[in-house]
Scaffold this active site. Structure first.
Site, PDB file in Angstrom:
ATOM      1  N   LYS A  85      -2.215  35.620  20.780  1.00  0.00           N
ATOM      2  CA  LYS A  85      -2.968  34.792  21.725  1.00  0.00           C
ATOM      3  C   LYS A  85      -2.471  35.074  23.145  1.00  0.00           C
ATOM      4  CE  LYS A  85      -4.321  29.949  22.489  1.00  0.00           C
ATOM      5  NZ  LYS A  85      -4.114  28.536  22.092  1.00  0.00           N
ATOM      6  N   SER A 103      -8.457  26.052  21.046  1.00  0.00           N
ATOM      7  CA  SER A 103      -8.474  27.119  22.015  1.00  0.00           C
ATOM      8  C   SER A 103      -8.088  28.487  21.466  1.00  0.00           C
ATOM      9  CB  SER A 103      -7.528  26.776  23.175  1.00  0.00           C
ATOM     10  OG  SER A 103      -6.190  26.740  22.716  1.00  0.00           O
ATOM     11  N   SER A 136      -5.652  23.158  18.447  1.00  0.00           N
ATOM     12  CA  SER A 136      -6.073  24.491  18.891  1.00  0.00           C
ATOM     13  C   SER A 136      -5.763  25.632  17.940  1.00  0.00           C
ATOM     14  CB  SER A 136      -5.456  24.818  20.264  1.00  0.00           C
ATOM     15  OG  SER A 136      -6.210  24.203  21.284  1.00  0.00           O
TER      16      SER A 136
END
Lengths: 95, 492
Positions: free
Chosen positions: B78, B158, B182
């Site tokens: 990420k 996210s 997330s």
């Protein structure tokens, strides 16, 4: 809790985010809707409930008070948008 | 070597160890899968050269029989984790060009264990969102489609780029971060497994901060076992994060005994919310039946403050964000927009550098922390957070693990809910409470909606009892036998 234009302008100034005058009304409406929704927390009786300070209730670690390898200046300044002679460069703050 | 990208992480590990294929062959297959999945916009930066170089080093170690825990296994990272020498954006314009000179602890542990980096995945800007559409680099697409439709869907957020990549077989696993859901919510939307460990289990050093009292790193992968393997490497005490826990990291993979006989599984009655889809309710029922069929006992529990978790979160997370994001000032790194004074430069830089949702949250956070409102909002929310945490403590007197749906619905279309922040926030209604209480949670795919989209079940455990969560998840995974594949991807 409804926020007016002047309050939003004040918050934006505190947050150092420029908000054009014509956007203030719409933003005030948006933020007010979120705050209205948050108001439901007032239904909860929180007398005698301590505010949470740490979720794990663990004791913070102690360590020796000693210098432990600050990064080299070149690393710190490598990503600066503007630098001069190894220093960060900003617009003049003192006349 | 087609098919290598389809392997699970555990299968690939075993194949590398028995020299069925090389790390270089695996890396090449995965790089091909990343390229094939480009239409999803799951990656902000691809790092194929780095992957090949790391794979060669893995092969050298494997050839000598000195393979490390994750040697040669390609992962997606990420783009909230700082990676030395590789652009790190947090999907924000304000971090333009930021190339860290240091490595986050979690990624450093992965590389030290021999893992291979495929690239940095897209996300909601600064991890603020539940759709991965709020990115300066454009929205991420979910590789799944509704049956008979071609409308692009959100992957959740996210960590949506990580979830979409893993679902599309572009990476054997990925890192994510979870502040209010997330990792778990995008895992549910993309039909993969995602785990948020206990707060403090993984170091936050080098992860771009959103809300520091909630942020936790965790793995996304296609199986529970793969998540257990990754978490074992990612976890551990780090003196550079004062909130990381100095607690021994157990062998998470060994926890997957497949035995839940006698385990008490709590079913929280407050999670039966209005507007929860019938198929979500049915999925939950299946989960209960599967665990009972495996010898577990289910008990109804009560988490009375559940409904206050979301509004509580939307005070605390923006408050912490407004403080954490104060560092983006156009002076030390990233974007700078000139102004006629230093304040003008700050204001212009932040106005142009932050996206709409980030600004909204910084402004809310600034307001709730401002003089005269601190007690009414921030302290009130911290008191309610205590009540939410106490709810769980009481529930865990009666249950060993808690079973809930992960999300109230399946993935929605890109563009939906965009003009209604509160509707977007409601995605996290089932994941936020465990975040506020700092507890470990996992989401695993357990079925398909009527329209053919994956649906996830969530398990929540006691603090630092990831082992029970993983063990239970393993049993659910076997029973659910979820083998559906998304329509779009890189592995085919």
């Amino acid at each position: 809790m409804s926020l007016d234009k002047a309050t939003v302008a004040k918050i934006a100034r505190l947050a150092r985010i420029k908000v054009p005058d014509e956007d203030l009304d719409a933003l005030a409406g948006e933020l007010s809707r979120i705050l209205d929704w948050i108001e439901q927390l007032n239904e909860v009786d929180t007398r005698d409930v301590p505010p949470m300070t740490h979720v794990a209730a663990m004791k913070l670690k102690w360590r020796q008070d000693e210098v432990t390898g600050a990064p080299p200046r070149d690393d710190l300044i490598a990503n600066a948008p503007e630098e001069r002679d190894g220093f960060f460069c900003v617009p003049k703050v003192l006349e | 070597m087609t098919g290598l990208a389809d392997l699970t992480l555990a299968e690939a590990r075993d194949g590398l160890r028995s020299r069925d294929f090389s790390a270089l062959e695996l890396a090449e297959a995965e790089i091909g899968a990343v390229e094939a999945a480009r239409g999803l916009n799951a990656f902000i930066t691809e790092t194929p050269e780095r992957a090949l170089a790391q794979a060669k080093r893995s092969d050298a170690r494997l050839a000598k029989g000195e393979g490390l825990a994750l040697d040669g296994l390609p992962l997606a990272i990420k783009d909230l984790f700082c990676t030395e020498g590789t652009l790190t954006t947090a999907a924000s314009h304000i971090l333009d060009g930021f190339t860290p000179r240091y490595e986050s602890t979690v990624t450093a542990k992965l590389w030290a264990a021999g893992a291979v980096m495929l690239g940095k995945t897209n996300l909601d800007e600064f991890a603020m969102g539940s759709s991965s559409t709020q990115s300066h680099y454009g929205p991420v697409e979910n590789p799944w489609r509704q049956a008979g439709e071609d409308r692009p869907l959100v992957p959740g957020g996210s960590s949506g780029g990580s979830a979409a990549a893993v679902a599309a077989r572009a990476g054997l696993g990925a890192t994510g971060t979870d502040t209010g859901g997330s990792i778990r919510q995008p895992a549910s939307f993309c039909g993969v497994v995602g785990m948020k460990p206990t707060y403090g289990r993984c170091s936050r050093f080098g992860i771009v901060a959103f809300a520091s009292s909630l942020d936790q790193a965790g793995p996304l992968a296609r199986t529970v076992r793969d998540c257990a393997i990754l978490l074992g490497v990612m976890a551990g005490y780090d003196p550079r994060d004062s909130t990381s826990a100095d607690i021994e990291v157990p062998d998470f993979e060994a926890a997957l005994s497949g035995d839940v006989r006698g385990l008490k599984v709590g079913i929280p009655k407050e999670y039966r919310i209005d507007g929860m889809g019938e198929e979500i309710e049915k999925l939950w029922r299946h989960g209960i039946d599967w665990l009972e069929g495996a010898g577990a006992e289910t008990v109804e529990i009560s988490l009375p403050h559940t409904r206050y978790a979301l509004p509580c979160y939307y005070i605390l997370a923006p408050a912490e964000a407004s403080a954490n994001l104060a560092r983006y000032d156009g002076v030390r790194y990233g974007l700078r927009v000139p102004g006629d004074s230093i304040d003008g430069m700050y204001e212009n830089t932040r106005a142009e550098g932050f996206g709409q949702e980030v600004k909204r949250r910084v402004l809310i956070g600034t307001y709730v922390l401002s003089a005269g409102y601190y007690d009414a909002y921030y302290l009130k929310a911290q008191r309610i957070r205590t009540l939410i945490s106490r709810d769980f403590t009481a529930a865990f007197e009666e249950a060993d693990v808690i079973l809930t749906p992960t999300t109230p619905s399946a993935a929605f279309a890109i563009g939906e809910k965009m003009d209604d922040p509160i509707a977007m926030y409601l995605n996290d209604v089932f994941t936020v409470p465990a975040s506020l209480a700092g507890l470990p949670g996992i989401s695993l795919p357990a079925g398909l909606s009527a329209t053919g989209l994956p649906l996830g079940l969530q398990l929540i455990g006691r603090a630092f009892d990831e082992e029970t969560v993983l063990r239970t998840a393993g049993v659910l995974e076997d029973a659910a036998a979820f083998d559906a594949r998304p329509g779009r991807g890189g592995g085919e």
